[in-house]
Structure formats: C-alpha cells, structure tokens
Design a protein around this motif. Structure first.
Motif, PDB file in Angstrom:
ATOM      1  N   THR A  48       0.846  -1.185   0.000  1.00  0.00           N
ATOM      2  CA  THR A  48       0.000   0.000   0.000  1.00  0.00           C
ATOM      3  C   THR A  48       0.879   1.232   0.000  1.00  0.00           C
ATOM      4  O   THR A  48       1.365   1.665   1.032  1.00  0.00           O
ATOM      5  N   ARG A  49       1.100   1.724  -1.175  1.00  0.00           N
ATOM      6  CA  ARG A  49       1.937   2.922  -1.300  1.00  0.00           C
ATOM      7  C   ARG A  49       1.033   4.139  -1.170  1.00  0.00           C
ATOM      8  O   ARG A  49       0.393   4.542  -2.118  1.00  0.00           O
ATOM      9  N   LEU A  50       0.993   4.648   0.026  1.00  0.00           N
ATOM     10  CA  LEU A  50       0.129   5.789   0.283  1.00  0.00           C
ATOM     11  C   LEU A  50       0.554   6.997  -0.537  1.00  0.00           C
ATOM     12  O   LEU A  50      -0.274   7.687  -1.111  1.00  0.00           O
ATOM     13  N   CYS A  51       1.839   7.222  -0.577  1.00  0.00           N
ATOM     14  CA  CYS A  51       2.334   8.361  -1.340  1.00  0.00           C
ATOM     15  C   CYS A  51       3.713   8.048  -1.909  1.00  0.00           C
ATOM     16  O   CYS A  51       4.443   7.221  -1.375  1.00  0.00           O
ATOM     17  N   MET A  52       4.007   8.684  -3.013  1.00  0.00           N
ATOM     18  CA  MET A  52       5.319   8.571  -3.622  1.00  0.00           C
ATOM     19  C   MET A  52       5.838   9.965  -3.894  1.00  0.00           C
ATOM     20  O   MET A  52       5.051  10.911  -4.073  1.00  0.00           O
ATOM     21  N   ALA A  53       7.142  10.080  -3.923  1.00  0.00           N
ATOM     22  CA  ALA A  53       7.728  11.416  -4.032  1.00  0.00           C
ATOM     23  C   ALA A  53       9.043  11.367  -4.785  1.00  0.00           C
ATOM     24  O   ALA A  53       9.649  10.306  -4.951  1.00  0.00           O
ATOM     25  N   TRP A  54       9.449  12.529  -5.224  1.00  0.00           N
ATOM     26  CA  TRP A  54      10.766  12.730  -5.807  1.00  0.00           C
ATOM     27  C   TRP A  54      11.582  13.604  -4.855  1.00  0.00           C
ATOM     28  O   TRP A  54      11.097  14.640  -4.381  1.00  0.00           O
ATOM     29  N   PHE A  55      12.804  13.156  -4.624  1.00  0.00           N
ATOM     30  CA  PHE A  55      13.767  13.930  -3.867  1.00  0.00           C
ATOM     31  C   PHE A  55      14.985  14.172  -4.760  1.00  0.00           C
ATOM     32  O   PHE A  55      15.181  13.481  -5.762  1.00  0.00           O
ATOM     33  N   ARG A  56      15.793  15.125  -4.382  1.00  0.00           N
ATOM     34  CA  ARG A  56      17.031  15.348  -5.116  1.00  0.00           C
ATOM     35  C   ARG A  56      18.137  15.709  -4.160  1.00  0.00           C
ATOM     36  O   ARG A  56      17.900  16.244  -3.076  1.00  0.00           O
ATOM     37  N   GLN A  57      19.341  15.389  -4.594  1.00  0.00           N
ATOM     38  CA  GLN A  57      20.510  15.688  -3.779  1.00  0.00           C
ATOM     39  C   GLN A  57      21.633  16.157  -4.691  1.00  0.00           C
ATOM     40  O   GLN A  57      22.112  15.399  -5.543  1.00  0.00           O
ATOM     41  N   ALA A  58      22.019  17.404  -4.490  1.00  0.00           N
ATOM     42  CA  ALA A  58      23.147  17.967  -5.226  1.00  0.00           C
ATOM     43  C   ALA A  58      24.424  17.645  -4.464  1.00  0.00           C
ATOM     44  O   ALA A  58      24.386  17.371  -3.257  1.00  0.00           O
ATOM     45  N   PRO A  59      25.571  17.699  -5.142  1.00  0.00           N
ATOM     46  CA  PRO A  59      26.844  17.413  -4.471  1.00  0.00           C
ATOM     47  C   PRO A  59      27.042  18.292  -3.239  1.00  0.00           C
ATOM     48  O   PRO A  59      26.796  19.500  -3.284  1.00  0.00           O
ATOM     49  N   ASP A  60      27.420  17.669  -2.157  1.00  0.00           N
ATOM     50  CA  ASP A  60      27.703  18.354  -0.896  1.00  0.00           C
ATOM     51  C   ASP A  60      26.488  19.055  -0.300  1.00  0.00           C
ATOM     52  O   ASP A  60      26.629  19.980   0.517  1.00  0.00           O
ATOM     53  N   LYS A  61      25.297  18.626  -0.687  1.00  0.00           N
ATOM     54  CA  LYS A  61      24.073  19.206  -0.129  1.00  0.00           C
ATOM     55  C   LYS A  61      23.170  18.093   0.397  1.00  0.00           C
ATOM     56  O   LYS A  61      23.323  16.927   0.062  1.00  0.00           O
ATOM     57  N   GLU A  62      22.233  18.477   1.250  1.00  0.00           N
ATOM     58  CA  GLU A  62      21.296  17.506   1.800  1.00  0.00           C
ATOM     59  C   GLU A  62      20.259  17.085   0.767  1.00  0.00           C
ATOM     60  O   GLU A  62      19.978  17.823  -0.185  1.00  0.00           O
ATOM     61  N   ARG A  63      19.688  15.923   0.994  1.00  0.00           N
ATOM     62  CA  ARG A  63      18.611  15.456   0.134  1.00  0.00           C
ATOM     63  C   ARG A  63      17.354  16.234   0.483  1.00  0.00           C
ATOM     64  O   ARG A  63      16.974  16.338   1.649  1.00  0.00           O
ATOM     65  N   THR A  64      16.695  16.786  -0.534  1.00  0.00           N
ATOM     66  CA  THR A  64      15.500  17.598  -0.309  1.00  0.00           C
ATOM     67  C   THR A  64      14.336  17.091  -1.155  1.00  0.00           C
ATOM     68  O   THR A  64      14.537  16.563  -2.252  1.00  0.00           O
TER      69      THR A  64
END
Length: 129
Positions: free
Chosen positions: A30-46
């Motif tokens: 049951t996948r309630l929600c799905m999302a896209w995240f991104r992470q640039a070099p030397d930065k946090e995943r957002t």
C-alpha cells in the motif's frame, strides 16, 4: 518489499525539459504516497514533489523551488505495479542533482525524507548553462 527504479535523467541545456520516471514493483504494497527527492553534491537530500498514489483526486504537492516548472503525475493501472513521473521544464543549473524516487506506506505524506521507507537508486540530472 517494494522495488523502485528511476529513469529519464541526463544532460540538458538550461531552459530545457526532461521527464523522469519511477517504476514501482514488488509484493502488494500500500503505497500511500510517492515522491521525488534530489541531492546535489555536498548538499542535503530535499523533497521536490509528492503525490498520493491512491487518492482519487491525485493530490500532489511541490516544493516552492520547482512550482510552475515541475509536475508530478502517476499511473495506477496495475495493483502491483505503478509508476510516478515528473515532468521538468525550465531547467537551470540549480536543478543539477541526483534525483531519487521514494515511497511511503503510512502517513504523513510530506517532502521530508525520513518518512519514506523505500528508495530507488537515483537518476542523475545535469543542466548545462
């Protein structure tokens, strides 16, 4: 266990467009929600964008940084396989990052990474100026 596989990344010039795809498969989940995240070099995943997978209205939320440029959508034609897409336009150098697909089976559905329990390996997007 759900498996997520991203595709569609690549090198694009500033102002260009890309479509990212995320294929979800595995045991019934049951996948309630799905999302896209991104992470640039030397930065946090957002978090970039999120969509409710089982919501009739397909409610979705975008991060302020991509509003009006990125659009998340879904394909729920199969009970055990579904897909999430992200159409990206007006790309700029700040969008350069590794993009990850994530899924959560329980609330809350947010753009905070810690609430997601399944992740893909990512697809790289590079925007040249």
């Amino acid at each position: 266990q759900v498996q997520l596989a991203e595709s569609g990344g690549g090198l694009v010039r500033a102002g260009g467009s890309l479509r990212l795809s995320c294929a979800a498969s595995g045991r019934p989940y049951t996948r309630l929600c799905m999302a896209w995240f991104r992470q640039a070099p030397d930065k946090e995943r957002t978090g970039v964008a999120m969509i409710y997978t089982n919501d009739g209205d397909g409610r979705a939320f975008d991060a302020d940084s991509v509003k009006g440029r990125f659009t998340i959508s879904r394909d729920n034609t199969s009970l055990t396989h579904n897909a999430v897409y992200m159409d990206m336009s007006g790309l700029n150098a700040e969008d350069t990052a590794m993009y990850y697909c994530a899924a959560s089976g329980s609330p809350p559905c947010t753009l905070v990474a810690k609430y997601y329990d399944a992740w893909g390996r990512g697809t790289r997007v590079t925007v040249s100026s």
